[in-house]
Design an enzyme around this catalytic site. Structure first.
Site, PDB file in Angstrom:
ATOM      1  N   GLY A 174       0.834  -1.180   0.000  1.00 11.97           N
ATOM      2  CA  GLY A 174       0.000   0.000   0.000  1.00 11.97           C
ATOM      3  C   GLY A 174       0.875   1.238   0.000  1.00 11.97           C
ATOM      4  O   GLY A 174       2.094   1.159   0.175  1.00 11.97           O
ATOM      5  N   TYR A 175       0.233   2.383  -0.155  1.00  5.67           N
ATOM      6  CA  TYR A 175       0.965   3.636  -0.283  1.00  5.67           C
ATOM      7  C   TYR A 175       0.544   4.625   0.795  1.00  5.67           C
ATOM      8  O   TYR A 175      -0.638   4.939   0.932  1.00  5.67           O
ATOM      9  CB  TYR A 175       0.742   4.238  -1.678  1.00  5.67           C
ATOM     10  CG  TYR A 175       1.401   3.399  -2.723  1.00  5.67           C
ATOM     11  CD1 TYR A 175       2.710   3.650  -3.105  1.00  5.67           C
ATOM     12  CD2 TYR A 175       0.756   2.293  -3.279  1.00  5.67           C
ATOM     13  CE1 TYR A 175       3.351   2.840  -4.021  1.00  5.67           C
ATOM     14  CE2 TYR A 175       1.388   1.490  -4.194  1.00  5.67           C
ATOM     15  CZ  TYR A 175       2.685   1.768  -4.571  1.00  5.67           C
ATOM     16  OH  TYR A 175       3.329   0.960  -5.468  1.00  5.67           O
ATOM     17  N   LEU A 176       1.539   5.086   1.558  1.00  6.96           N
ATOM     18  CA  LEU A 176       1.304   6.193   2.487  1.00  6.96           C
ATOM     19  C   LEU A 176       1.209   7.490   1.690  1.00  6.96           C
ATOM     20  O   LEU A 176       0.506   8.414   2.077  1.00  6.96           O
ATOM     21  CB  LEU A 176       2.426   6.275   3.523  1.00  6.96           C
ATOM     22  CG  LEU A 176       2.502   5.097   4.486  1.00  6.96           C
ATOM     23  CD1 LEU A 176       3.778   5.160   5.313  1.00  6.96           C
ATOM     24  CD2 LEU A 176       1.283   5.068   5.399  1.00  6.96           C
ATOM     25  N   GLU A 210      -3.247   4.674   1.938  1.00  5.58           N
ATOM     26  CA  GLU A 210      -4.352   5.127   1.090  1.00  5.58           C
ATOM     27  C   GLU A 210      -5.153   3.909   0.647  1.00  5.58           C
ATOM     28  O   GLU A 210      -4.664   2.780   0.700  1.00  5.58           O
ATOM     29  CB  GLU A 210      -3.786   5.843  -0.147  1.00  5.58           C
ATOM     30  CG  GLU A 210      -2.970   7.071   0.177  1.00  5.58           C
ATOM     31  CD  GLU A 210      -2.236   7.632  -1.032  1.00  5.58           C
ATOM     32  OE1 GLU A 210      -2.230   7.002  -2.114  1.00  5.58           O
ATOM     33  OE2 GLU A 210      -1.643   8.718  -0.891  1.00  5.58           O
ATOM     34  N   ASN A 237       2.418   0.702  -9.977  1.00  3.96           N
ATOM     35  CA  ASN A 237       1.626   0.158  -8.871  1.00  3.96           C
ATOM     36  C   ASN A 237       0.868   1.243  -8.113  1.00  3.96           C
ATOM     37  O   ASN A 237      -0.267   1.023  -7.693  1.00  3.96           O
ATOM     38  CB  ASN A 237       2.526  -0.632  -7.925  1.00  3.96           C
ATOM     39  CG  ASN A 237       2.876  -1.986  -8.483  1.00  3.96           C
ATOM     40  OD1 ASN A 237       2.055  -2.885  -8.531  1.00  3.96           O
ATOM     41  ND2 ASN A 237       4.113  -2.134  -8.922  1.00  3.96           N
TER      42      ASN A 237
END
Length: 155
Positions: free
Chosen positions: A28-30, A82, A144
């Protein structure tokens, strides 16, 4: 700390007869901003935090910093990410002097199969297996971070 890689579509499942390593990945992405993506990843039984900068004009190279963290920390940080955690199975195939990483996506990105090859320099030649299709290195849709916000199934 510069990552140089090319990205390709995969045209068949023939790589399944050639792989030597297989890992399940959740990431996942901060922050998914192209100027500075901050990724949390669980790969097998290991956790990682990665920061990437904006890519070069041709999309082949960019700044990358990665550090292994405890898998429990990665699991906690994934909860802060996110929306749109990416789930995929990664297969590694040796091809000449390179390792090709093939990602078979699951969930909202099911049906997408991408291959990445890390290089020493942008002009390096690679041995391309028959199942390696069109290059999509500079196509943001296949990043990604983009897929986490705009899943393949919605294209």
């Amino acid at each position: 700390m510069i990552e140089i890689e090319r990205k390709y579509l995969v045209t068949s499942l023939d790589f399944l007869n050639e792989y030597s390593i297989k890992n399940e990945i959740a990431q996942g992405y901060l922050s998914s901003k192209p100027e500075r993506t901050v990724r949390i990843r669980i790969k097998g039984d290991k956790g990682f935090i990665t920061i990437k900068g904006i890519g070069s004009e041709n999309g082949v190279s960019r700044f990358e910093w990665e550090k292994e963290i405890a898998v429990e920390e990665a699991k906690s940080l994934l909860k802060l990410c996110e929306k749109g955690v990416i789930e995929k199975t990664r297969y590694e195939v040796k091809s000449g002097n390179h390792t090709i990483e093939i990602d078979v996506f699951h969930g909202e990105n099911d049906g997408l199969i991408l291959a990445e090859i890390e290089l020493e320099n942008e002009n390096e030649t690679i041995l391309k297996p028959s199942w390696l299709g069109n290059e999509v290195t500079n196509d943001e849709r296949y990043y990604n971070a983009y897929l986490s916000q705009n899943p393949f199934k919605s294209w």
